[in-house]
Design an enzyme around this catalytic site. Structure first.
Site, PDB file in Angstrom:
ATOM      1  N   CYS A   1       3.438  -3.036   6.792  1.00 20.36           N
ATOM      2  CA  CYS A   1       3.186  -4.552   5.656  1.00 20.36           C
ATOM      3  C   CYS A   1       4.564  -3.507   4.434  1.00 20.36           C
ATOM      4  O   CYS A   1       5.080  -2.919   4.748  1.00 20.36           O
ATOM      5  CB  CYS A   1       2.236  -4.640   5.007  1.00 20.36           C
ATOM      6  SG  CYS A   1       1.253  -5.804   5.859  1.00 20.36           S
TER       7      CYS A   1
ATOM      8  N   HIS B   1       0.936  -1.375   0.505  1.00 18.38           N
ATOM      9  CA  HIS B   1       0.319   0.120   0.077  1.00 18.38           C
ATOM     10  C   HIS B   1       1.046   1.602   0.265  1.00 18.38           C
ATOM     11  O   HIS B   1       1.984   0.990   0.205  1.00 18.38           O
ATOM     12  CB  HIS B   1      -0.953   0.077   1.371  1.00 18.38           C
ATOM     13  CG  HIS B   1      -0.537   0.051   2.739  1.00 18.38           C
ATOM     14  ND1 HIS B   1       0.369   1.326   2.857  1.00 18.38           N
ATOM     15  CD2 HIS B   1       0.194  -0.780   3.994  1.00 18.38           C
ATOM     16  CE1 HIS B   1       0.188   0.525   4.325  1.00 18.38           C
ATOM     17  NE2 HIS B   1       0.394  -0.155   4.527  1.00 18.38           N
TER      18      HIS B   1
END
Length: 228
Positions: free
Chosen positions: A178, A162
């Protein structure tokens, strides 16, 4: 470490990087590919859009691994994400990794994709970071401009690729999160992939990037004319 040793280490890193000069082409962000909504939200960011360290800027590079074109390969150790192209090339993006990113490896597929996602922090993140249980979409959302959710064996791995509102950490490891890309790079990658795209997340110590992230972020190659 003595001053001489530091200088020698920096010189060695610079020579290693300069050896790639003929095979690397940096890519500028093509804002023409942005949607009007992207342009609107990116014009409202409140974070400082700092320059990315040169070795972690988006680039076309030679790629010698055997993954098929259209595959995403994540090298968490070296802070790179590759989108494999035809002809032995790949687009290489600099990334930020956190504990979650380092804890999972294997083969997955993009199972869902979202533009300007909302953020639903985990209980641990709420307790550790003091954030609310829901953060709406927008330019200051930690999920950034795009999110690609990775699934394996039909289940959500809870591993995401992302955007970010902290571009200053590209090329580094931080405490949580992440795989983070700049919002501009996240849009670029999102426009190339689709549901079902294969994602290979390399096991620790299985990447073979020629770059040393620590040296690069310390400016050890700043005086070397890297790539044109």
């Amino acid at each position: 470490m003595s001053s001489l040793k530091v200088k020698l280490a920096i010189l060695a890193a610079g020579l290693l990087l300069s050896g790639c000069m003929q095979t690397t082409m940096y890519q500028a962000t093509d804002t023409a590919a942005f949607k009007p909504h992207d342009k609107e939200l990116l014009s409202k960011i409140r974070y400082t859009n700092v320059p990315i360290p040169q070795p972690f800027r988006r680039a076309i590079v030679e790629y010698h691994r055997k993954e098929a074109p259209g595959t995403i390969v994540v090298d968490s150790d070296n802070h790179y994400l590759y989108y494999v192209l035809d002809g032995g090339k790949a687009i290489r993006y600099g990334i930020t990794v956190g504990e979650e990113a380092m804890a999972w490896s294997g083969i997955a597929k993009v199972g869902a994709m979202t533009e300007w996602p909302a953020w639903h922090p985990t209980t641990g993140e709420i307790q550790r970071l003091g954030v609310p249980s829901y953060v709406p979409p927008g330019p200051d959302n930690p999920m950034g401009s795009r999110a690609m959710y990775l699934y394996a064996n039909g289940k959500d791995t809870l591993f995401r690729i992302h955007g970010t509102n902290q571009p200053e950490y590209i090329g580094a490891s931080i405490s949580s999160g992440c795989i983070r890309m700049t919002n501009e790079d996240a849009i670029d990658l999102y426009n190339r992939v689709k549901i079902g795209t294969i994602v290979v997340v390399l096991e620790p110590h299985h990447g073979d990037s020629p770059y040393n992230s620590t040296v690069a972020l310390q400016g050890g190659v700043a005086s070397v004319p890297l790539f044109r």
